[in-house]
Write a protein that holds these residues in place. Structure first.
Motif, PDB file in Angstrom:
ATOM      1  N   ASP A   1      36.950  29.901  36.901  1.00  0.00           N
ATOM      2  CA  ASP A   1      37.910  30.926  37.192  1.00  0.00           C
ATOM      3  C   ASP A   1      37.511  31.620  38.493  1.00  0.00           C
ATOM      4  O   ASP A   1      36.767  31.029  39.280  1.00  0.00           O
ATOM      5  CB  ASP A   1      38.000  31.896  36.005  1.00  0.00           C
ATOM      6  N   SER A   2      37.950  32.874  38.697  1.00  0.00           N
ATOM      7  CA  SER A   2      37.729  33.493  40.011  1.00  0.00           C
ATOM      8  C   SER A   2      36.245  33.595  40.412  1.00  0.00           C
ATOM      9  O   SER A   2      35.931  33.361  41.583  1.00  0.00           O
ATOM     10  CB  SER A   2      38.433  34.852  40.112  1.00  0.00           C
ATOM     11  N   PRO A   3      35.302  33.901  39.506  1.00  0.00           N
ATOM     12  CA  PRO A   3      33.899  33.917  39.951  1.00  0.00           C
ATOM     13  C   PRO A   3      33.423  32.550  40.433  1.00  0.00           C
ATOM     14  O   PRO A   3      32.670  32.445  41.411  1.00  0.00           O
ATOM     15  CB  PRO A   3      33.124  34.357  38.696  1.00  0.00           C
ATOM     16  N   VAL A   4      33.872  31.504  39.742  1.00  0.00           N
ATOM     17  CA  VAL A   4      33.448  30.149  40.119  1.00  0.00           C
ATOM     18  C   VAL A   4      34.085  29.755  41.457  1.00  0.00           C
ATOM     19  O   VAL A   4      33.418  29.192  42.344  1.00  0.00           O
ATOM     20  CB  VAL A   4      33.829  29.141  39.013  1.00  0.00           C
ATOM     21  N   VAL A   5      35.360  30.068  41.616  1.00  0.00           N
ATOM     22  CA  VAL A   5      36.049  29.743  42.870  1.00  0.00           C
ATOM     23  C   VAL A   5      35.381  30.475  44.037  1.00  0.00           C
ATOM     24  O   VAL A   5      35.082  29.874  45.081  1.00  0.00           O
ATOM     25  CB  VAL A   5      37.547  30.108  42.779  1.00  0.00           C
ATOM     26  N   CYS A   6      35.107  31.760  43.849  1.00  0.00           N
ATOM     27  CA  CYS A   6      34.491  32.526  44.941  1.00  0.00           C
ATOM     28  C   CYS A   6      33.096  31.989  45.267  1.00  0.00           C
ATOM     29  O   CYS A   6      32.734  31.841  46.442  1.00  0.00           O
ATOM     30  CB  CYS A   6      34.412  34.012  44.575  1.00  0.00           C
ATOM     31  N   GLU A   7      32.328  31.674  44.243  1.00  0.00           N
ATOM     32  CA  GLU A   7      30.974  31.185  44.519  1.00  0.00           C
ATOM     33  C   GLU A   7      31.031  29.831  45.232  1.00  0.00           C
ATOM     34  O   GLU A   7      30.221  29.552  46.115  1.00  0.00           O
ATOM     35  CB  GLU A   7      30.144  31.101  43.233  1.00  0.00           C
TER      36      GLU A   7
ATOM     37  N   ARG B   1      44.200  37.761  43.915  1.00  0.00           N
ATOM     38  CA  ARG B   1      43.953  38.643  45.071  1.00  0.00           C
ATOM     39  C   ARG B   1      42.468  38.662  45.428  1.00  0.00           C
ATOM     40  O   ARG B   1      42.090  38.658  46.597  1.00  0.00           O
ATOM     41  CB  ARG B   1      44.454  40.055  44.749  1.00  0.00           C
ATOM     42  N   LYS B   2      41.646  38.663  44.393  1.00  0.00           N
ATOM     43  CA  LYS B   2      40.197  38.648  44.619  1.00  0.00           C
ATOM     44  C   LYS B   2      39.801  37.409  45.431  1.00  0.00           C
ATOM     45  O   LYS B   2      39.048  37.507  46.417  1.00  0.00           O
ATOM     46  CB  LYS B   2      39.514  38.646  43.238  1.00  0.00           C
ATOM     47  N   VAL B   3      40.329  36.258  45.040  1.00  0.00           N
ATOM     48  CA  VAL B   3      40.011  35.015  45.752  1.00  0.00           C
ATOM     49  C   VAL B   3      40.568  35.052  47.181  1.00  0.00           C
ATOM     50  O   VAL B   3      39.915  34.604  48.132  1.00  0.00           O
ATOM     51  CB  VAL B   3      40.564  33.801  44.972  1.00  0.00           C
ATOM     52  N   MET B   4      41.770  35.599  47.344  1.00  0.00           N
ATOM     53  CA  MET B   4      42.369  35.650  48.678  1.00  0.00           C
ATOM     54  C   MET B   4      41.557  36.557  49.610  1.00  0.00           C
ATOM     55  O   MET B   4      41.312  36.219  50.778  1.00  0.00           O
ATOM     56  CB  MET B   4      43.819  36.146  48.588  1.00  0.00           C
TER      57      MET B   4
ATOM     58  N   ILE C   1      35.257  45.058  42.442  1.00  0.00           N
ATOM     59  CA  ILE C   1      35.507  46.471  42.102  1.00  0.00           C
ATOM     60  C   ILE C   1      36.679  47.016  42.920  1.00  0.00           C
ATOM     61  O   ILE C   1      37.549  47.718  42.395  1.00  0.00           O
ATOM     62  CB  ILE C   1      34.219  47.295  42.314  1.00  0.00           C
ATOM     63  N   GLY C   2      36.733  46.671  44.186  1.00  0.00           N
ATOM     64  CA  GLY C   2      37.844  47.137  45.016  1.00  0.00           C
ATOM     65  C   GLY C   2      39.178  46.632  44.499  1.00  0.00           C
ATOM     66  O   GLY C   2      40.172  47.378  44.451  1.00  0.00           O
ATOM     67  N   VAL C   3      39.216  45.364  44.079  1.00  0.00           N
ATOM     68  CA  VAL C   3      40.454  44.789  43.545  1.00  0.00           C
ATOM     69  C   VAL C   3      40.818  45.461  42.214  1.00  0.00           C
ATOM     70  O   VAL C   3      41.989  45.756  41.950  1.00  0.00           O
ATOM     71  CB  VAL C   3      40.313  43.258  43.384  1.00  0.00           C
ATOM     72  N   ALA C   4      39.813  45.743  41.390  1.00  0.00           N
ATOM     73  CA  ALA C   4      40.096  46.378  40.095  1.00  0.00           C
ATOM     74  C   ALA C   4      40.711  47.766  40.298  1.00  0.00           C
ATOM     75  O   ALA C   4      41.696  48.129  39.643  1.00  0.00           O
ATOM     76  CB  ALA C   4      38.813  46.475  39.268  1.00  0.00           C
ATOM     77  N   LEU C   5      40.154  48.540  41.220  1.00  0.00           N
ATOM     78  CA  LEU C   5      40.724  49.875  41.478  1.00  0.00           C
ATOM     79  C   LEU C   5      42.118  49.743  42.094  1.00  0.00           C
ATOM     80  O   LEU C   5      43.031  50.519  41.781  1.00  0.00           O
ATOM     81  CB  LEU C   5      39.778  50.663  42.390  1.00  0.00           C
TER      82      LEU C   5
ATOM     83  N   ALA D   1      31.169  41.529  37.279  1.00  0.00           N
ATOM     84  CA  ALA D   1      31.552  41.522  35.862  1.00  0.00           C
ATOM     85  C   ALA D   1      32.298  42.807  35.500  1.00  0.00           C
ATOM     86  O   ALA D   1      33.257  42.784  34.715  1.00  0.00           O
ATOM     87  CB  ALA D   1      30.314  41.360  34.988  1.00  0.00           C
ATOM     88  N   LEU D   2      31.872  43.924  36.080  1.00  0.00           N
ATOM     89  CA  LEU D   2      32.556  45.192  35.790  1.00  0.00           C
ATOM     90  C   LEU D   2      33.979  45.170  36.355  1.00  0.00           C
ATOM     91  O   LEU D   2      34.946  45.516  35.672  1.00  0.00           O
ATOM     92  CB  LEU D   2      31.748  46.360  36.363  1.00  0.00           C
ATOM     93  N   GLY D   3      34.116  44.742  37.605  1.00  0.00           N
ATOM     94  CA  GLY D   3      35.457  44.682  38.207  1.00  0.00           C
ATOM     95  C   GLY D   3      36.354  43.713  37.455  1.00  0.00           C
ATOM     96  O   GLY D   3      37.498  44.040  37.107  1.00  0.00           O
ATOM     97  N   ASP D   4      35.842  42.528  37.165  1.00  0.00           N
ATOM     98  CA  ASP D   4      36.648  41.536  36.433  1.00  0.00           C
ATOM     99  C   ASP D   4      36.977  42.041  35.025  1.00  0.00           C
ATOM    100  O   ASP D   4      38.081  41.818  34.508  1.00  0.00           O
ATOM    101  CB  ASP D   4      35.890  40.209  36.320  1.00  0.00           C
ATOM    102  N   GLY D   5      36.024  42.706  34.408  1.00  0.00           N
ATOM    103  CA  GLY D   5      36.259  43.227  33.059  1.00  0.00           C
ATOM    104  C   GLY D   5      37.329  44.308  33.061  1.00  0.00           C
ATOM    105  O   GLY D   5      38.160  44.390  32.143  1.00  0.00           O
TER     106      GLY D   5
END
Ligand SMILES: N[C@@H](CCC(=O)N[C@@H](CS)C(=O)NCC(=O)O)C(=O)O
Length: 211
Positions: free
Chosen positions: A72-78, A19-22, A166-170, A105-109
């Motif tokens: 992973d998602s950070p690499v894809v987004c970057e 979802r984060k990537v989308m 962070i939005g996706v994590a919440l 990192a906080l949201g992904d964690g």
């Protein structure tokens, strides 16, 4: 010159990292470059086809036009951030970048903790570890409390990768852990998240449990 071919995303409507990537791809105008392939992971059966692209067998994994796979998602987004000419979602080197990466990192964690907790919850009741569940609950509560203190700063900084994570994590707490009622006692964060939830990119990527 920007490239304009299609990329293949190993995708699931219930994966928060997907979802984060989308949401990211929609924010930067690249959603129509992604061919989403429903890929089922989880459980104990290795997904051998996915593992050809990502030996860890995880979502999201993005297969580029030339067949190379990234995760992973950070690499894809970057990577996606390099493919568009608009305002960058990853700030350039400097203090703002550090803040954005720390927020990511906080949201992904939080998602890592939530995914672990969900896995535990799906085990037979007599094999679930209550101390682990309490540990994960404590970590997620601490994260939400820290974010309540950061909510105004979130609203004041240009929307980017940290906000998305962070939005996706919440949103994942709403999707899988609604009983935790994270909004209670966190009015500033709840107000910020309402603005996140109203974004077209977020509305277009509501999680669905299709299991
Ligand atoms: N750090 C990774 C985490 C990805 C992740 O944990 N994905 C989950 C789905 S939400 C997964 O693929 N789980 C299957 C497995 O671990 O075997 C990222 O940011 O992409």
């Amino acid at each position: 010159m920007p490239r304009c071919g299609m990329m293949t995303l190993h995708w699931s409507p219930r994966s928060p990292f997907v979802r984060k990537v989308m949401i990211f791809s929609s924010e930067v105008g690249l959603a129509d470059r992604l061919r989403c392939v429903r890929t089922v992971v989880g459980g104990t059966t290795p997904h051998l086809a996915l593992m050809q692209d990502n030996p860890l067998g995880k979502l999201p994994t993005l297969v580029l036009e030339d067949g190379a796979a990234i995760y992973d998602s950070p690499v894809v987004c970057e990577y996606l951030d390099t493919l568009h000419a608009g305002r960058k979602m990853f700030p350039a080197l400097g203090p703002q970048r550090l803040v954005a990466l720390r927020r990511q990192a906080l949201g992904d964690g939080m998602l890592d903790v939530g995914v672990q907790w969900l896995g535990e919850r799906n085990r037979p009741a007599e094999r679930q570890s209550q101390p682990h569940i309490e540990l994960w609950r404590a970590k997620l509560r601490a994260a939400v409390a820290a974010l309540e203190g950061e909510a105004e700063a979130l609203g004041a900084t240009p929307f980017g990768i940290g906000h998305i994570a962070i939005g996706v994590a919440l949103g994942y707490l709403d999707f899988r852990f609604a009983a935790e009622q994270w909004r209670d006692g966190h009015p500033r964060l709840a107000a910020w998240h309402a603005t996140f939830d109203a974004r077209p990119s977020v509305v277009a990527n509501v999680p669905v449990d299709d299991s």
